[in-house]
Scaffold this motif. Structure first.
Motif, PDB file in Angstrom:
ATOM      1  N   GLY A   1       0.773  -1.235   0.000  1.00  0.00           N
ATOM      2  CA  GLY A   1       0.000   0.000   0.000  1.00  0.00           C
ATOM      3  C   GLY A   1       0.802   1.281   0.000  1.00  0.00           C
ATOM      4  N   VAL A   2       2.128   1.197  -0.217  1.00  0.00           N
ATOM      5  CA  VAL A   2       2.932   2.418  -0.308  1.00  0.00           C
ATOM      6  C   VAL A   2       2.853   2.936  -1.745  1.00  0.00           C
ATOM      7  CG1 VAL A   2       5.231   3.437  -0.169  1.00  0.00           C
ATOM      8  CG2 VAL A   2       4.494   1.786   1.547  1.00  0.00           C
ATOM      9  N   CYS A   3       2.313   4.130  -1.879  1.00  0.00           N
ATOM     10  CA  CYS A   3       2.189   4.765  -3.200  1.00  0.00           C
ATOM     11  C   CYS A   3       3.396   5.663  -3.425  1.00  0.00           C
ATOM     12  CB  CYS A   3       0.902   5.579  -3.266  1.00  0.00           C
ATOM     13  SG  CYS A   3       0.708   6.498  -4.805  1.00  0.00           S
ATOM     14  N   THR A   4       4.231   5.285  -4.361  1.00  0.00           N
ATOM     15  CA  THR A   4       5.427   6.078  -4.651  1.00  0.00           C
ATOM     16  C   THR A   4       5.136   7.043  -5.798  1.00  0.00           C
ATOM     17  OG1 THR A   4       6.871   4.279  -3.937  1.00  0.00           O
ATOM     18  CG2 THR A   4       7.858   6.010  -5.299  1.00  0.00           C
ATOM     19  N   LEU A   5       5.290   8.323  -5.519  1.00  0.00           N
ATOM     20  CA  LEU A   5       5.179   9.359  -6.535  1.00  0.00           C
ATOM     21  C   LEU A   5       6.594   9.797  -6.897  1.00  0.00           C
ATOM     22  CD1 LEU A   5       2.252  11.571  -5.126  1.00  0.00           C
ATOM     23  CD2 LEU A   5       2.125   9.646  -6.727  1.00  0.00           C
ATOM     24  N   THR A   6       7.008   9.509  -8.109  1.00  0.00           N
ATOM     25  CA  THR A   6       8.369   9.837  -8.551  1.00  0.00           C
ATOM     26  C   THR A   6       8.322  11.049  -9.472  1.00  0.00           C
ATOM     27  OG1 THR A   6       8.998   7.504  -8.431  1.00  0.00           O
ATOM     28  CG2 THR A   6      10.445   8.981  -9.674  1.00  0.00           C
TER      29      THR A   6
ATOM     30  N   VAL B   1      -4.500   9.621  -5.678  1.00  0.00           N
ATOM     31  CA  VAL B   1      -4.248   9.009  -4.373  1.00  0.00           C
ATOM     32  C   VAL B   1      -5.508   9.037  -3.515  1.00  0.00           C
ATOM     33  CG1 VAL B   1      -2.961   9.216  -2.208  1.00  0.00           C
ATOM     34  CG2 VAL B   1      -1.782   9.515  -4.376  1.00  0.00           C
ATOM     35  N   VAL B   2      -6.186  10.166  -3.543  1.00  0.00           N
ATOM     36  CA  VAL B   2      -7.407  10.307  -2.743  1.00  0.00           C
ATOM     37  C   VAL B   2      -8.420   9.228  -3.123  1.00  0.00           C
ATOM     38  CG1 VAL B   2      -9.396  11.799  -2.294  1.00  0.00           C
ATOM     39  CG2 VAL B   2      -7.094  12.777  -2.364  1.00  0.00           C
ATOM     40  N   ALA B   3      -8.534   8.943  -4.408  1.00  0.00           N
ATOM     41  CA  ALA B   3      -9.532   7.981  -4.883  1.00  0.00           C
ATOM     42  C   ALA B   3      -9.052   6.533  -4.827  1.00  0.00           C
ATOM     43  CB  ALA B   3      -9.929   8.335  -6.318  1.00  0.00           C
ATOM     44  N   ASP B   4      -7.787   6.308  -4.536  1.00  0.00           N
ATOM     45  CA  ASP B   4      -7.196   4.964  -4.574  1.00  0.00           C
ATOM     46  C   ASP B   4      -7.184   4.363  -3.174  1.00  0.00           C
ATOM     47  OD1 ASP B   4      -5.736   2.674  -4.975  1.00  0.00           O
ATOM     48  OD2 ASP B   4      -4.137   3.639  -6.123  1.00  0.00           O
ATOM     49  N   ASP B   5      -8.093   3.441  -2.910  1.00  0.00           N
ATOM     50  CA  ASP B   5      -8.177   2.826  -1.583  1.00  0.00           C
ATOM     51  C   ASP B   5      -6.997   1.910  -1.297  1.00  0.00           C
ATOM     52  OD1 ASP B   5     -10.541   4.133  -1.063  1.00  0.00           O
ATOM     53  OD2 ASP B   5     -11.805   2.475  -1.787  1.00  0.00           O
TER      54      ASP B   5
ATOM     55  N   ILE C   1       1.963   7.645   1.224  1.00  0.00           N
ATOM     56  CA  ILE C   1       2.594   8.207   0.029  1.00  0.00           C
ATOM     57  C   ILE C   1       4.084   8.416   0.283  1.00  0.00           C
ATOM     58  CG2 ILE C   1       2.597  10.141  -1.594  1.00  0.00           C
ATOM     59  CD1 ILE C   1      -0.310  10.663  -0.629  1.00  0.00           C
ATOM     60  N   LEU C   2       4.894   7.952  -0.647  1.00  0.00           N
ATOM     61  CA  LEU C   2       6.335   8.189  -0.617  1.00  0.00           C
ATOM     62  C   LEU C   2       6.683   9.074  -1.808  1.00  0.00           C
ATOM     63  CD1 LEU C   2       9.189   7.713   0.449  1.00  0.00           C
ATOM     64  CD2 LEU C   2       9.268   5.598  -0.896  1.00  0.00           C
TER      65      LEU C   2
END
Length: 745
Positions: A13-18, A44-48, A53-54
């Motif tokens: 569940g770690v969302c990496t924004l590069t 991200v808001v809509a992604d359960d 967030i990284l």
């Protein structure tokens, strides 16, 4: 993936924004980046599946700040097509995105791997956990004040709430960038770790400790150190900040005042209200002419020059590893120090070995100072000094790749030196002169390599001053010009390129400032009024201070002799500097007395005898008139140099004036200033001053035609410089630069 931000959610569940803008070498915050960031946050808001967030950078650096070139290009358009409210809403788009990021209910960690400046740091501050890589290239700060702006995406509100007003305000006023370790000490980042460990620590925090609420959003939050109304120390920050800012800038730097106001008012407001307030201050400063002037010259024009935009195309880079310098005085020694710091081997030559060693000693003293202040180490100092070879033997120039002559400003002295150099210097090697005024074409004729001869005018102290003025003589080849520009880049100097003429651009330009200022003193205007007028205009020093520092005897020997031979010599009969030396033996700082008296403790006071030597006018001019004469004397000279074809374009003049000779940076240089004042208004004021004070204020025909035709120096209706087209008409002019950069828009 958007154009600049990649999106990836892993199995835990770690969302990496590069962040990795594929169309640029660095990440910068512009319109596209802001849209991409907002889209990524919305996703991200809509992604359960995204639990945390990284935020990382896909480039060697983090985020370098706002896209100033985009700001410069868009400012005029926005001011005419949008209402003030619409402009504020547009400006707030990044602030809104960052506020959404920190309040979306999911923890956000960031890894800072390089420079996080301006909007880059504001982005990091909106994250809940900040890890900086332990690397010398990692620097953090809010340097907006350096380009006439204020932080506009929450920086003036988050930083004081994070580390306290006492620590935050000085960083913003000075625009300081701090290394990672200092940032942790201040409380800006939570951890500083080696590159291999940083991302793992950020992930650990997200999975184990992640807290999605910022300190200022928690109930009972109090600003560290207190508020200005409750803490005397915090209140003193604003009192001293306003006092010092006014004393240093004379009101010419509205950004610093706006920073103080935004913090003073915003720190006591609810956070969302405070950020909106900051946006209003940012918009006011953004639309102020000061920020446009500074951004145009100190960023857009400087960046272009640093990229060697004037370099003739198709010529291979010069392979300069060993630099010869003839003349080990203050200037030659400074150039040697700059070269050795840049990694070049240096042959520093003078007429005797003792003089050459004295030049090397100059470098050693300055390096020792850096060690004492913790800016360097003994090992680095010794390595730099080891690259400087002091000698009196011209045969040392037999294997150098480039030579800079920096001997006394005398054609006869230079002739002798060139004759010795020619005996040893290989035919294909460039010989450059550091002359500040002597025409390059004439000096080239003293050598056997006119096509390999060029002017490289450094400024004192050469190891610190950022500019070099490169002068092309009539016979200077494209290759020679290109290699001179290559040397400037190696030495980390900003180059301007000008055509040959007596005094080139910078010397004649500062001469107009000095001449008009001393002329006013000769007329009976109070010296203090003249000095303060210059400071209030934004000059770093008054002309009398500058003249004392240079030496009132320099270049005036024949005139001084005439004064001494004239028993009835009066101040109005002679050039003022020569009169001061010939009549009173006041040479300037060098003998402790000039226009000022200099004390042993370093203090100075205007010489009381000036009022006796030059009786003051019964009715003094207004400070506005003094400032106008100082400013417009320089604008007139700049316009003349442009009209005569000395300059390739206005950017060379603006950079030369601001970086080289102290023209007020907040005005952006003489050509930016004339555009902002209005060419017609400049012509009208010059005509008025000419009628009152003489030909120094005469309007060049080109400037008058520009006023009649509605032209400017920059923009869509910009006039083309005669210097860029080969129309050089000044005295002792040389060949116009071919392959030069086009007119700036």
């Amino acid at each position: 993936m958007t154009n600049s931000i990649a999106y990836d959610v892993d199995e835990v569940g770690v969302c990496t924004l590069t962040m990795d803008d594929q169309g640029a070498t660095v990440n910068a915050v512009g319109g596209r980046f802001m849209a991409d960031l907002a889209a990524a946050i919305a996703r991200v808001v809509a992604d359960d599946t995204a639990k945390g967030i990284l935020l990382v950078s896909g480039k060697d650096g983090f985020v370098a700040g706002g896209d100033l070139k985009e700001m410069d290009n868009g400012k005029a358009r926005l001011s005419t097509t949008l209402t003030p409210a619409q402009r504020l809403d547009l400006q707030q788009s990044l602030s809104n995105a960052l506020r959404t990021l920190e309040t979306l209910g999911k923890p956000v960690a960031v890894v800072i791997n390089g420079v996080a400046a301006g909007a880059g740091l504001e982005l990091a501050l909106a994250c809940h956990y900040r890890v900086a890589i332990d690397d010398r290239g990692v620097l953090l700060g809010l340097p907006e004040s350096q380009v006439g702006l204020i932080p506009g995406s929450g920086g003036t509100q988050r930083l004081p709430r994070l580390i306290g007003v006492e620590k935050a305000v000085p960083l913003m006023l000075q625009g300081t960038l701090v290394p990672a370790a200092k940032a942790k000490e201040l409380g800006i980042v939570h951890a500083v770790l080696p590159r291999a460990e940083a991302r793992a620590e950020a992930r650990r925090w997200l999975l184990e400790d992640g807290d999605p609420v910022q300190p200022w959003d928690k109930k009972g939050f109090a600003v560290p150190g207190g508020l200005p109304t409750t803490s005397p120390n915090v209140g003193r920050v604003f009192f001293l900040g306003n006092t010092v800012t006014r004393a240093k800038t004379f009101g010419n730097s509205p950004a610093q005042t706006a920073i103080l106001a935004a913090v003073w008012e915003g720190i006591r407001l609810p956070f969302d209200t405070a950020v909106r307030l900051e946006g209003k201050y940012f918009q006011r400063i953004f639309e102020d002419p000061t920020s446009k002037a500074i951004i145009r010259t100190m960023f857009v024009s400087k960046k272009s020059a640093d990229k060697l935009s004037a370099r003739p195309a198709g010529i291979p880079k010069a392979d300069i590893k060993r630099l010869g310098i003839a003349g080990a005085g203050t200037m030659g020694a400074g150039i040697a120090l700059a070269a050795a710091k840049a990694g070049l081997q240096v042959v520093l030559l003078d007429s005797t070995e003792d003089k050459a060693l004295a030049g090397k000693s100059y470098a050693e003293k300055r390096l020792n100072r850096d060690v004492e202040k913790g800016r360097s180490t003994p090992e680095k100092r010794d390595a730099i000094l080891g690259r400087i070879e002091a000698t009196a033997d011209f045969s040392g120039f037999g294997d150098v790749d480039f030579v800079v002559e920096a001997v006394f400003e005398s054609e006869s002295v230079k002739r002798e030196v060139y004759a010795e150099i020619e005996k040893h210097l290989p035919r294909g090697v460039v010989l450059a002169s550091n002359t500040s005024a002597l025409p390059i074409t004439g000096l080239a004729d003293l050598t056997g390599r006119a096509e390999k001869f060029v002017g490289t005018h450094f400024f004192s102290p050469a190891e610190r001053m950022p500019l070099v003025e490169i002068i092309r003589g009539r016979a200077t080849s494209d290759e020679t010009l290109a290699h001179a520009l290559d040397l400037a880049q190696i030495l980390r100097k900003t180059p301007i390129v000008v055509n040959d003429s007596w005094g080139f651009f910078t010397s004649r330009f500062i001469g107009s400032f000095l001449t008009e200022s001393m002329r006013m003193v000769q007329e009976g205007v109070l010296p203090a009024l003249v000095e303060n007028g210059a400071r209030m205009l934004g000059m770093p020093q008054g002309a009398l201070t500058v003249a004392d520092a240079v030496g009132l005897d320099v270049g005036r020997a024949p005139l001084i002799a005439k004064v001494r031979a004239d028993e009835n010599a009066a101040a109005t009969d002679y050039e003022l500097g020569a009169y001061m030396v010939g009549k009173y033996d006041r040479l300037g700082r060098k003998n402790g007395k000039g226009f000022y008296d200099y004390q042993a403790d370093g203090s100075k006071r205007l010489w009381a005898g000036l009022s006796e030597a030059i009786p003051p006018l019964a009715e003094q001019p207004s400070i506005g008139e003094v400032k106008s004469r100082i400013l417009y004397a320089q604008l007139a000279e700049g316009a003349r140099a442009f009209a005569e074809g000395v300059l390739l374009g206005p950017a060379d003049g603006d950079l030369g004036a601001t970086l080289g000779v102290g023209f007020p940076a907040h005005l952006g240089g003489p050509f930016v200033a004339m555009d902002q004042i209005g060419i017609a208004e400049v012509v009208a004021e010059l005509d008025r001053l000419r009628g009152a004070h003489g030909e120094k204020f005469a309007v060049p025909d080109l400037l008058r035609r520009m006023a009649e035709n509605g032209q400017s120096f920059y923009g869509a209706n910009a006039v083309v410089s005669p210097g860029a087209t080969g129309e050089v008409s000044g005295p002792d002019s040389g060949k116009a630069v071919s392959g030069a950069r086009g007119q700036a828009k």
